[in-house]
Design an enzyme around this catalytic site. Structure first.
Site, PDB file in Angstrom:
ATOM      1  N   TYR A 143       0.590  -1.367   0.110  1.00 18.18           N
ATOM      2  CA  TYR A 143       0.155   0.003   0.024  1.00 18.18           C
ATOM      3  C   TYR A 143       0.711   1.383  -0.137  1.00 18.18           C
ATOM      4  CZ  TYR A 143      -4.746  -1.988   0.937  1.00 18.18           C
ATOM      5  OH  TYR A 143      -5.939  -2.756   0.988  1.00 18.18           O
ATOM      6  N   LYS A 194       3.962 -15.036   1.830  1.00 15.31           N
ATOM      7  CA  LYS A 194       3.926 -15.939   0.398  1.00 15.31           C
ATOM      8  C   LYS A 194       5.546 -15.938   0.287  1.00 15.31           C
ATOM      9  CE  LYS A 194       2.464 -17.502  -3.369  1.00 15.31           C
ATOM     10  NZ  LYS A 194       1.478 -18.710  -3.505  1.00 15.31           N
ATOM     11  N   ASP A 226      -2.356 -18.147   0.086  1.00 16.00           N
ATOM     12  CA  ASP A 226      -3.272 -18.788  -0.621  1.00 16.00           C
ATOM     13  C   ASP A 226      -3.910 -20.138  -0.013  1.00 16.00           C
ATOM     14  OD1 ASP A 226      -0.626 -19.934  -0.999  1.00 16.00           O
ATOM     15  OD2 ASP A 226      -1.013 -20.633  -3.024  1.00 16.00           O
ATOM     16  N   ASP A 250      -5.981  -7.201   4.173  1.00 14.60           N
ATOM     17  CA  ASP A 250      -7.080  -6.720   3.712  1.00 14.60           C
ATOM     18  C   ASP A 250      -8.018  -7.835   3.164  1.00 14.60           C
ATOM     19  OD1 ASP A 250      -8.895  -4.589   2.495  1.00 14.60           O
ATOM     20  OD2 ASP A 250      -7.875  -4.971   0.545  1.00 14.60           O
ATOM     21  N   ASP A 254     -11.691  -9.452   5.112  1.00 17.23           N
ATOM     22  CA  ASP A 254     -13.049  -9.647   4.515  1.00 17.23           C
ATOM     23  C   ASP A 254     -13.406 -11.035   4.493  1.00 17.23           C
ATOM     24  OD1 ASP A 254     -12.768  -6.750   3.929  1.00 17.23           O
ATOM     25  OD2 ASP A 254     -13.753  -7.134   1.919  1.00 17.23           O
TER      26      ASP A 254
END
Ligand code: IPM
Ligand code: MG
Length: 361
Positions: A143, A194, A226, A250, A254
């Site tokens: 970000y 990752k 993942d 982020d 959700d």
């Protein structure tokens, strides 16, 4: 003399002002009960700030935030501002708030309430008992990394660039919050990265592993992002505390939120170093499609106010009372449209607020 707290209110856009109005009523009532008072200062952020000043995060708003004990935010954004250039978008205002107040630690709890279990799109036996805390790094990573932008190559082709960076100190400070959060919960921490592909994730994993020596009681595990996404919907109860970078957090927060049935129920806290004001806001957005129609669920905003009392104002009993009132109104059968299931009637935002005030006594 009763303790007084200076709170900056950032109602923002869409349903923001409606749910903020309920939160303010609830806070005033809780202050009467527990013998403290509030001085509320309202300030602009997001689309409403763009309309009034041209800037999604005006200097006066930053000043108000810096001089307050805590900050309660509702939601920002809407279709109206979606096509403006990036520096004038509501989201830019939110990111500026986070970085200028150094809010590097974002706590997003996802707890399934037995009252709402049938509002989840997942099977009861999968989601029953889910209680997850996502600790998302909030002021670094993809970000904020440099270089960023849309550049033109020598051959005249456009090239979009963002950069994912983490320094050791950035990883250490979020790691510390995560281990300490896990210590207060079930002492299980899963770090998500990752590192099979990204060097920045390799450093993340190495540092978090190194830190675990200081928290021998915390059982640390690592997952690739993942796999973590898959595990969250496959068997979410395996998780207690999750720590991850800005972008992964982020996305995963959700997904974790939706396990509980509605994103309209979930609060969050964005914290800086102790003694600095935090920002408390619902995880959901500004829902422009239902704005101004008295349809919004104010509970995530109310629960955010409870987190503010707990973390910034050190008023745990008052926070407990608000959380108990939320459970009470659900037990009494009050449901807004987003959390309704068979056998319940839908109530509006104001009626939900009235029920809460009644439950608070
Ligand atoms: C969130 C939101 C924000 C983010 C947007 C609105 C900039 O999705 O708080 O999760 O991406 O962080
Ligand atoms: Mg998000």
């Amino acid at each position: 003399m009763a303790q007084n707290y200076r709170i900056t209110l950032l109602p923002g856009d869409g349903i923001g002002p409606e749910i903020m109005a309920i939160a303010v009523q609830v806070l005033k009532r809780i202050g009467e009960k527990f013998d403290f008072t509030f001085t509320f200062t309202e300030a602009l952020i997001g689309g409403s700030a763009i309309d009034a000043t041209g800037d999604p995060f005006p200097a006066e708003t930053l000043e108000a935030c810096k001089t307050s004990d805590s900050i309660l935010l509702a939601a920002i954004g809407g279709y109206k501002w979606d096509s403006l250039p990036r520096h004038q978008r509501p989201e830019t205002g939110l990111l500026a708030l986070r970085s200028s107040l150094n809010l590097f630690a974002n706590l997003r709890p996802a707890t399934i309430l037995p009252q709402l279990i049938d509002a989840s799109t997942l099977k009861r036996e999968v989601v029953e008992g889910v209680d997850i805390m996502v600790v998302r790094e909030l002021t670094g990573g993809l970000y904020f990394g440099e270089p960023r932008g849309i550049f033109t190559t020598e051959s005249g082709e456009k090239r979009g660039v963002n950069t994912m960076t983490y320094t050791e100190s950035e990883i250490n400070r979020i790691g510390k919050v995560a281990f300490e959060t896990a210590m207060k919960r079930r002492k299980k921490l899963c770090s998500v990265d990752k590192s099979n592909v990204l060097e920045v994730s390799q450093l993340w994993r190495d540092k978090i592993t190194e830190m675990s020596a200081d928290y021998p009681e915390v059982e640390l595990s690592h997952l690739y992002v993942d796999n973590a996404a898959m595990q969250l919907v496959r068997s979410p109860r395996q998780f207690d505390t999750i720590v991850t970078s800005n972008l992964f957090g982020d996305i995963l927060s959700d997904a974790a939120a939706m396990l509980t049935g509605s994103i309209g129920m979930l609060p969050s806290a964005s914290l800086s170093h102790p003694g600095q004001p935090g920002v408390y806001e619902p995880v959901h957005g500004s829902a422009p499609d239902i704005a101004g129609q008295d349809k919004a669920n104010p509970l995530a905003q109310i629960l955010s106010a409870a987190m503010m009392l707990r973390y910034d104002l050190n008023q745990a009993a008052a926070a407990d009372a608000i959380e108990a009132a939320v459970i009470a109104v659900l037990d009494q059968g009050y449901r807004t449209g987003d959390i309704v299931s068979a056998g319940f009637e839908v109530v509006g935002c104001k009626a939900m607020g009235d029920a809460l005030l009644k439950a608070l006594g």
